[in-house]
Structures are given as structure tokens and as C-alpha cells.
Design an enzyme around this catalytic site. Structure first.
Site, PDB file in Angstrom:
ATOM      1  CG  ASP A 113      -2.264   0.572   1.046  1.00 14.27           C
ATOM      2  OD1 ASP A 113      -2.292   1.759   0.652  1.00 14.27           O
ATOM      3  OD2 ASP A 113      -3.336  -0.171   0.886  1.00 14.27           O
ATOM      4  CG  HIS A 140      -5.268   3.532   0.574  1.00 17.51           C
ATOM      5  ND1 HIS A 140      -4.910   2.474   0.255  1.00 17.51           N
ATOM      6  CD2 HIS A 140      -6.764   3.744   0.239  1.00 17.51           C
ATOM      7  CE1 HIS A 140      -5.719   1.867  -0.215  1.00 17.51           C
ATOM      8  NE2 HIS A 140      -6.742   2.565  -0.514  1.00 17.51           N
ATOM      9  CB  SER A 176      -9.369   0.579  -0.426  1.00 19.93           C
ATOM     10  OG  SER A 176      -8.704   0.654  -1.722  1.00 19.93           O
TER      11      SER A 176
END
Ligand SMILES: *[C@@H]1O[C@H](CO)[C@@H](O)[C@H](O)[C@H]1NC(C)=O
Ligand SMILES: *[C@@H]1O[C@H](CO)[C@@H](O)[C@H](O)[C@H]1NC(C)=O
Ligand SMILES: *[C@@H]1O[C@H](CO)[C@@H](O)[C@H](O)[C@H]1NC(C)=O
Ligand SMILES: *[C@@H]1O[C@H](CO)[C@@H](O)[C@H](O)[C@H]1NC(C)=O
Ligand SMILES: *[C@@H]1O[C@H](CO)[C@@H](O)[C@H](O)[C@H]1NC(C)=O
Ligand SMILES: *[C@@H]1O[C@H](CO)[C@@H](O)[C@H](O)[C@H]1NC(C)=O
Ligand SMILES: *[C@@H]1O[C@H](CO)[C@@H](O)[C@H](O)[C@H]1NC(C)=O
Ligand SMILES: *[C@@H]1O[C@H](CO)[C@@H](O)[C@H](O)[C@H]1NC(C)=O
Length: 758
Positions: free
Chosen positions: A140, A213, A543
Site C-alpha cells: 500500500d 490509505h 480498499s
């Protein structure tokens, strides 16, 4: 082709605008290539395969840089070449494939409770040496190691099998890893070869997450327990990762311009070498198996027993939009949970409509109705209702509530535009065709986002009432919202574009308004102008659902260490639910109708039943190789995916219908009958399982042989066949659904059936 974040609040979109073209070095039209080598063919004159790779590269270019050498995910390397050099390299001995790199994008509490994982059934998934020895690798944007979600208080020593490292770099020292965050690496080689050096005043050339994220996904999968976690007071409660006993290792492969596949492959390569047990990849894949580095890397991981969970994509509600569809990957769609953040839009006519909002601030609205205006009537732009920056006329909006429509820029930016022009509040509405899905956002001013139906009514009011007025009331956090889950409108859907006889997505998990840890480098909206800093943020996307399943896989593996990745997926799928407690089918936000296996796969995960599934559909590497033969892959394509020298047996009748998958997809392409075979392995006690078949329409008849399977002992295998007899004359684009369920009275082992006519 780019890989992207699969969260709907993807701040990188802003950055993408500035990156239309790629950096070209030396004036030559170079590109990054991923080169697959037949390692077994290395001439004996070389002492090490890396010397052989280097010599092969030198034979076509004196100066080309070796960006990465891969040893696990593939055999080969990444380099920058001109197309002529690449063609020439392809003819060198031992070279199997020379592919151009792709750019990928990231797809962008209460969930443990919603999943039935409250403290009271800790007995189902006890803390054991196995559970705390499992490592979840997260590919990520990196990590914010100071987050409380990565505190190692109470964690024992790092598992002895762990071989990973903590790599230092910009604003990141090796001592930031601990017994919770056991590894942190970054992969910038492909990015820098293509775009130029990382600008370290803009982003950290290290595992540090400047984006949010990666911190969010990692903490969702395995974050430590944090009490009093909330975003600006919303969703306050105890946050913990699904597998909170497990350890986290991060592989930063995504940068401001996106995620380059040479970097992603390098991350998977290292994760395999480091000994991760689970890989969580919330990035978009592409849809061929032999050109997609996620699929290729995941194959090698699967062979090592690593469970690979990927997000299905945020490209719904279009059909055929599901990504990461290789059958050795677990593909996760997104659903809502039973928590919401309502905010009322109150109109001067006395009516009110419920939207959502995460606004919290000092500039709350006065407790009275304010003048209300439609942005389309307060703009210097033909599409003024979309509230693009610089389009609102301040004299017209000052002191008012402003109605904007979604579809132009990100909701947070729209709020910024309204506030900047002097608006006091905002009602953000979905336009026709956008449906009822709304995004909860930590707006800069009092705002509420409403769906298409309420939006139409409010728009009519503001456009027709001679003196429109409105107010907004932020109501905070509500729980026990029903019905839940709903399939998220953005969640990518089947049918499977490449292999229509394999159903994808596999299942759904929580992916809407998920609270998890956040970076300290960006505010909750992800906008550079957002100077707020929060420890937790609420965002949505597949996600977010993917790391839930990564965590669940770790829980199952802690109880059943011997289970293969396919066995874990089977347990999650065959025990998933697709109806509410009242028996009605899970609804789809996009259509307002019951969802089908093309949206929810096998259904919503149910960890408490997955731990004891009764029977499993297992798969080995050999089964997947047979699957590639069934796709008529030749030996070089098979080698690209599997690294092995595997030749399909020309006398064997390979069929995708025989891949031992826990679901059934039938693509009707002319014939009236389709025969599938499956083999189940008993992981419960002795028992006699009977089959129950349902078919939604008379256009499909499903018959199973035999109809009873008797098991005397654990690990016993039994096979059965299914014949689908269909009305092949139905028009192309028709679908029909059903199910095949085996039960011994104690377990229900359910598989969805999806039939599509092409
Ligand atoms: C790095 O970014 C900063 C801030 O935007 C900018 O001022 C600087 O020129 C950039 N450096 C390079 C080498 O591009
Ligand atoms: C690194 O940390 C310093 C101090 O906290 C900060 O000013 C700088 O912006 C950070 N750099 C990056 C790329 O995050
Ligand atoms: C969150 O809940 C805890 C109790 O569980 C409470 O002490 C705390 O004040 C709450 N925080 C907010 C911001 O509501
Ligand atoms: C919203 O409308 C309902 C009736 O539709 C009414 O009962 C309620 O009091 C209203 N709430 C507010 C805050 O105006
Ligand atoms: C507002 O805009 C609509 C079209 O979007 C138009 O029909 C209407 O006349 C305008 N109203 C005012 C007061 O300008
Ligand atoms: C395999 O198929 C690809 C694509 O059709 C082709 O380029 C390649 O030469 C084939 N390889 C072999 C060994 O037949
Ligand atoms: C693959 O294996 C076969 C026999 O097992 C051998 O003859 C052949 O040379 C091998 N091919 C490659 C490309 O390694
Ligand atoms: C191979 O399988 C197909 C589809 O199941 C069947 O129609 C065909 O008869 C089989 N051929 C052989 C040689 O078994």
C-alpha cells in the site's frame, strides 16, 4: 493502465491531474519492462542467476539500469529499454517474456462487532502462539508508525520465522518498527526510473505513509486495540483490527503518481521472502492473468501457502467491472455496516430529508432557517450546479445554504468552494442516475449529502419556491441501522470478464464508512488545504473491505494452521450469508433491489460460522495449472504466471468447470447442458450430507449426483457432479441465479450459482 486506490475518497486523484505524461530519459522512447527468465535454463558458466540476468541485459544495452532482480514472485528483472532493445532482448536465450510495466491505482470500531467478533466469543479465535505469530503483509502507501493502532504493548517477541526488515529513509528510522509493526519496506525503483527522484519535501522516500490509505488498511487488518477512537467525535468506540493478535508488515509500493507494477512485484517478491502469511492488496488489478503483476505475484504467494486478499474494485455498479479476478486470489466486494452518520436537510416548507455528514466544527449554523440557493443560479459557469472551483459568485451565495450537485470534483472540494464563496452551509445532491449512494465526508462547513430521490425534491423546492430557505442538522453517529449490510453501489460486479465460468467477486465484507488509523501528514479529507490532523479517519471503498478479509484469513489460519489459502477462502465463502434475519435477500444500494451473486459473490462474510464450515473445497497449485491449461495457455504463458516448466497434457480434457471452486458460474454459449465437477473435503466430524438445490427460474434446471455424501472421518474427500440444463434460447445478457447447499443438519455448506447468457 494504472493501478489505483480502491477507496472512494482518493486524494491522489488531485495529484493525477498533473501527471499526464511520463518522464522520458535521454530523449529515447524508453519504457520500464518486466522480463521473465527461465531460471532453469541458466548456462553453467554463470555462478548466480543475477549475473546471467545482467549478461542478458548487457547483450541488448550497455547502459540499461537493472531496477530490480526478482527471485520469488517471478524469475527475472525490471529495467528501462527502448522498444527495439526490448524486442532484441526477447530473442535472447532463456527469456520467456518482456512486458511493459503498468501503473496501478489504489482502490479506496464497529466492524468487529458487526461481524460478530465481540469480546464474548473470544473463545472462537483465542490468542495462541499461532495467532500472534501470523504476519499480515500490506502492499500500500506505507505506514504511520506512531499511530496507537501499531502500539506493541502486550505483544510477545517477534516470531522467529520472520525475516523482514525495517528500512530507514525520509522521516523514518529502523527503530520505528516494533513487535506489532514487524516490517516496513519501500519500493521506489520503478517510480524513480520512470518519473525521476522522489521529491523528499513532497513525499517520504521511506515506508512512511504521507497519504493515509496504507495506515488505514493495515490497521483494519491487524491494528492493536485503541479505546476512544473516533473521527472528530464520530464513530467513537474501541478500534481494533480484525486479527489484532497478528503482526503487520508494510510494503510501500504506491506513490503520489500511483503504483508502478515493477515496484508492486518487488514488494510481493520481498513479502514472500520475508515469510508473510497473508497478503492484503487494496489496489486495482487488470484483467488478464499473464500480464497482471498482482495476479502473477499472487500465484507465487499462493504456492507458498500465503493467502492473498484483493479488493474487487470501485467500478460498480457497471457489470463486468470486477478486477483482481485470478482464481488464486480472494476477491472482496464491499457492503455497508449498521452504522450511519445522518444529517438532516430541513426545508422552509417544513419537510426534511436525511443525508450523511461527518462535519464537526465551530462554525455551526444558527438554529433558524437561512436563505437557500441553487448553485446553478449563483454561478458564472454553464455547469455551475457542479460547483467547480472559481465558479460560484460570492455576492449570490454569501450567508446562504447552497445546493450543489455531485459529479464534478470531490465532495470535500465542493464544500471548500462553497465556504470560500461565503456560503454558510451546503446540501450536496446526487444527480439523475447517481442513485442513493452518498459519501460521508469531514466537510469544512455544515453540509449534508443526499441521494438522488431527496435531491430531486430539494432541487425542485429551491428552484420553484419564491423564498427558499433551509437548515442543516448534523445528528452524529447512529448504530443498529437496518437493513444492513447493503451492497455498496461502487463495489465492482461480475460477470467475470476473462473467465466467465468462475464467479467473481468471491464475497463481500464491510467497506463503507470504516473507521481506522490515519496518517499524521494529511487531514481527513486528504486535501492539501485541510490542516486538521486526526488519528482516525472514516473512508469507504473495496480498499477497506479487502483488509477485513485479510484479517479474517489470519483468524481462520490461527485456528486451522494447516488450511491452504483455498481452504480458507472456501470456509469464508460457503458460510457467508446473503439474506437478512427475516430471510429477505441482501439489498444492493445501486438498484434498490435484492443483490445477486454478481454483486455479493457467495455473500457477506460470517467469521463465527467460517471457523467450522463442515466441508471445504480445496485447491492446489496443480489444480490452478490445470485451470491455465483449460484456458489454452501455451507453455510460455504458463511459465510467466507460474515460473514453472509445465506442459499441458494434450490427451487430457481440461475444463474450467472442473476447477474446484466454492461457487458456480455458467456462461451459456450455445449448448443446453453444462457439467461441472467438485470435490469436498470433510473438516468436521463424521456425517451424512444431503444436497439442496434452488434455481430462481424455470430456464435453469440443476441436478446433482450423488445427492448424499457420507463421511466417516476427517479429511475424507468426496466428489459430485452438477448438470445445468438451460434454455439456451434466452436473450444475450440474461442472468439467472440459484444455489447448491450441502448440509448434515449441523453445517450448511452453500455455493451460489450464477448463469449468464452471452
Ligand atoms: C520539490 O517540491 C518542492 C515543493 O513543491 C519544490 O519547491 C521543489 O522545487 C521540488 N524539488 C524538485 C527537485 O523538484
Ligand atoms: C518530515 O518531517 C518533517 C518534520 O516533522 C516535516 O516538516 C516534513 O514535511 C516531513 N516530510 C515529509 C515528506 O513528510
Ligand atoms: C468516546 O467514548 C469514551 C468512552 O467510551 C469517552 O470517554 C470519550 O469522551 C468519548 N469521546 C468522544 C470524542 O466522544
Ligand atoms: C422531520 O420531518 C418529520 C416528518 O416527516 C417530523 O416528524 C420531524 O419532526 C422533522 N424533524 C425536524 C428536525 O424538523
Ligand atoms: C435558476 O436556474 C434554473 C435553471 O437551472 C432556471 O430555470 C431558473 O429560472 C433560475 N432561477 C433564477 C431565480 O435565476
Ligand atoms: C505462446 O503464445 C504467445 C501468444 O500467442 C506467443 O507469442 C508465444 O510465441 C507462444 N509460445 C509458445 C512456446 O508457443
Ligand atoms: C521443460 O521440461 C522438459 C522435460 O521435462 C524439457 O525437455 C524442456 O527442455 C524444458 N523446457 C524448458 C524451457 O525448460
Ligand atoms: C471433453 O469435455 C467436453 C465438455 O465437458 C465434452 O463435451 C467432450 O466430450 C470431452 N472430450 C473428451 C475427449 O473427453
Amino acid at each position: 493502465m494504472t493501478y489505483s486506490f480502491l477507496s472512494s475518497t482518493a486524494p491522489f486523484f488531485v495529484v493525477f491531474l498533473y501527471l499526464g505524461s511520463c518522464h522520458v530519459s535521454d530523449g529515447a522512447q524508453q519504457a520500464t519492462y518486466i522480463v521473465h527468465m527461465a531460471k532453469s535454463q541458466m548456462p553453467s558458466s554463470f555462478d548466480h542467476h543475477s549475473l546471467w540476468y545482467d549478461s542478458s541485459l548487457r547483450s541488448v544495452s550497455e547502459s540499461a539500469e537493472m531496477i530490480y532482480t526478482y527471485n520469488n514472485a517471478i524469475h527475472g528483472f525490471a529495467t528501462r529499454l527502448t522498444p527495439e532493445e526490448a524486442d532484441s532482448l526477447m530473442t535472447q536465450p532463456g527469456v520467456i517474456s518482456v512486458r511493459t510495466e503498468q501503473r496501478h491505482e489504489l482502490h479506496t470500531t464497529r466492524t468487529p462487532l458487526f461481524l460478530g467478533l465481540d469480546v464474548h466469543n473470544g473463545g472462537l479465535f483465542p490468542e495462541t502462539s499461532t495467532s500472534s505469530n501470523l504476519v499480515i503483509g500490506v502492499l500500500d502507501t506505507g505506514i504511520w508508525p506512531e499511530s496507537k493502532s501499531f502500539s506493541d504493548e502486550g505483544y510477545g517477541p517477534i516470531p522467529s520465522t520472520w525475516k523482514g526488515e525495517c528500512e530507514a529513509g525520509t522521516n523514518f528510522t529502523a527503530s520505528l518498527c516494533n513487535r506489532k509493526l514487524v516490517g516496513a519496506r519501500f519500493f521506489a525503483g520503478g517510480y524513480e526510473a520512470r518519473v525521476g527522484p522522489v521529491n523528499e519535501s513532497m513525499e517520504s522516500r521511506s515506508p512512511r505513509d504521507d497519504e493515509g490509505h496504507g495506515t488505514h488498511t493495515a490497521s483494519t487488518a491487524a491494528g492493536s486495540v485503541v479505546e476512544g477512537a473516533n473521527l472528530l467525535g464520530f464513530a467513537n468506540g474501541t478500534a481494533r483490527g480484525i486479527a489484532y493478535h497478528a503482526r503487520v508488515a508494510v510494503y510501500k509500493v504506491c506513490w503520489q503518481p500511483g503504483c508502478f507494477s515493477s515496484d508492486m512485484l518487488a514488494g510481493i517478491d520481498k513479502a514472500i521472502e520475508d515469510n508473510v502469511n497473508i497478503l492484503s492488496i487494496s489496489l486495482s488489478g487488470i484483467t488478464t492473468y499473464y500480464t497482471d503483476d498482482i495476479a502473477i505475484g499472487a500465484f507465487a504467494a499462493m504456492e507458498r501457502g500465503i493467502f492473498v486478499s484483493c479488493s474487487a474494485g470501485n467500478f460498480g455498479p457497471s457489470p463486468f467491472s470486477v478486477t483482481n479476478i485470478a482464481p488464486w486470489i480472494t476477491t472482496v466486494g464491499a457492503g455497508t455496516i449498521d452504522r450511519d452518520f445522518p444529517a438532516l436537510a430541513i426545508l422552509g416548507n417544513g419537510k426534511n430529508y436525511t443525508g450523511v455528514s461527518l462535519f464537526k466544527g465551530d462554525d455551526e449554523l444558527p438554529a433558524k432557517l437561512l436563505p437557500f440557493i441553487y448553485a446553478g443560479n449563483a454561478s458564472n459557469d454553464a455547469i455551475g450546479y457542479l460547483c467547480f472551483p472559481g465558479t460560484l459568485i460570492p455576492e449570490k451565495v454569501k450567508g446562504k445554504i447552497v445546493m450543489c450537485d455531485t459529479g464534478g470534483v470531490a465532495p470535500a472540494i465542493i464544500g471548500e468552494v462553497v465556504k470560500g464563496a461565503g456560503g454558510l452551509g451546503m446540501i450536496l445532491a446526487n444527480l439523475a442516475g447517481k442513485g442513493e449512494e452518498v459519501q460521508a465526508e469531514a466537510h469544512f462547513l455544515p453540509a449534508t449529502a443526499v441521494g438522488e430521490k431527496a435531491g430531486d425534491i430539494i432541487r425542485r423546492y429551491v428552484l420553484t419556491d419564491p423564498n427558499p430557505t433551509a437548515s442543516i442538522v448534523i445528528q452524529g453517529t447512529v448504530v443498529n441501522v437496518q437493513p444492513s449490510p447493503l451492497v455498496a453501489g461502487f463495489s465492482s460486479r461480475g460477470p467475470n470478464l476473462i473467465t466467465p465460468n468462475i464467479l467473481k467477486p468471491d464475497l463481500i465484507a464491510p467497506g463503507v464508512n470504516i473507521l481506522a488509523a490515519w496518517t499524521g501528514a494529511l487531514g481527513p479529507t486528504g486535501l492539501a488545504s485541510d490542516t486538521r490532523r486526526v488519528e482516525f479517519n472514516i473512508i469507504s471503498g473495496t480498499s477497506m473491505s479487502c483488509p477485513h478479509v485479510s484479517g479474517l484469513a489470519a483468524l481462520l489460519k490461527s485456528v486451522h494452521p494447516e488450511w491452504s489459502p483455498a481452504a480458507i477462502r472456501s470456509a469464508l465463502m460457503t458460510t457467508a450469508y446473503n439474506t437478512y434475519k427475516d430471510g429477505k435477500r441482501i439489498m444492493d444500494i445501486a438498484t434498490g433491489k435484492p443483490s445477486t451473486p454478481f454483486e455479493h459473490g457467495a455473500g457477506h462474510v460470517s467469521p463465527t460460522t467460517a471457523v467450522n464450515p463442515g466441508l471445504i473445497y480445496d485447491l492446489t497449485t496443480a489444480d490452478y495449472l490445470d485451470f491455465l491449461c483449460a484456458l489454452n495457455y501455451n507453455s510460455s504463458r504458463i511459465r510467466v504466471v507460474s515460473r514453472g516448466n509445465y506442459t499441458c497434457d494434450s490427451s487430457k480434457n481440461y475444463s474450467v468447470a472442473d476447477l474446484n471452486y466454492p461457487s458456480f458460474a455458467v456462461n451459456v454459449d450455445g449448448s443446453d447442458t453444462y457439467k461441472y465437477t467438485r470435490t469436498v473435503t470433510n473438516v468436521g466430524g463424521a456425517g451424512s450430507y444431503s444436497v439442496k438445490v434452488t434455481s430462481e427460474t424455470t430456464a435453469v434446471k440443476i441436478s446433482v449426483q450423488p445427492t448424499v455424501l457420507n463421511f466417516k472421518e476427517v479429511n475424507e474427500k468426496k466428489s459430485y457432479s452438477v448438470t445445468f440444463t438451460v434454455d439456451s434460447s434466452k436473450p444475450s445478457g440474461s442472468n439467472s441465479f440459484g444455489s447448491i447447499e450441502w448440509s448434515d443438519g449441523k453445517h450448511v455448506v452453500a455455493s451460489p450459482v450464477a448463469i449468464s447468457w452471452t
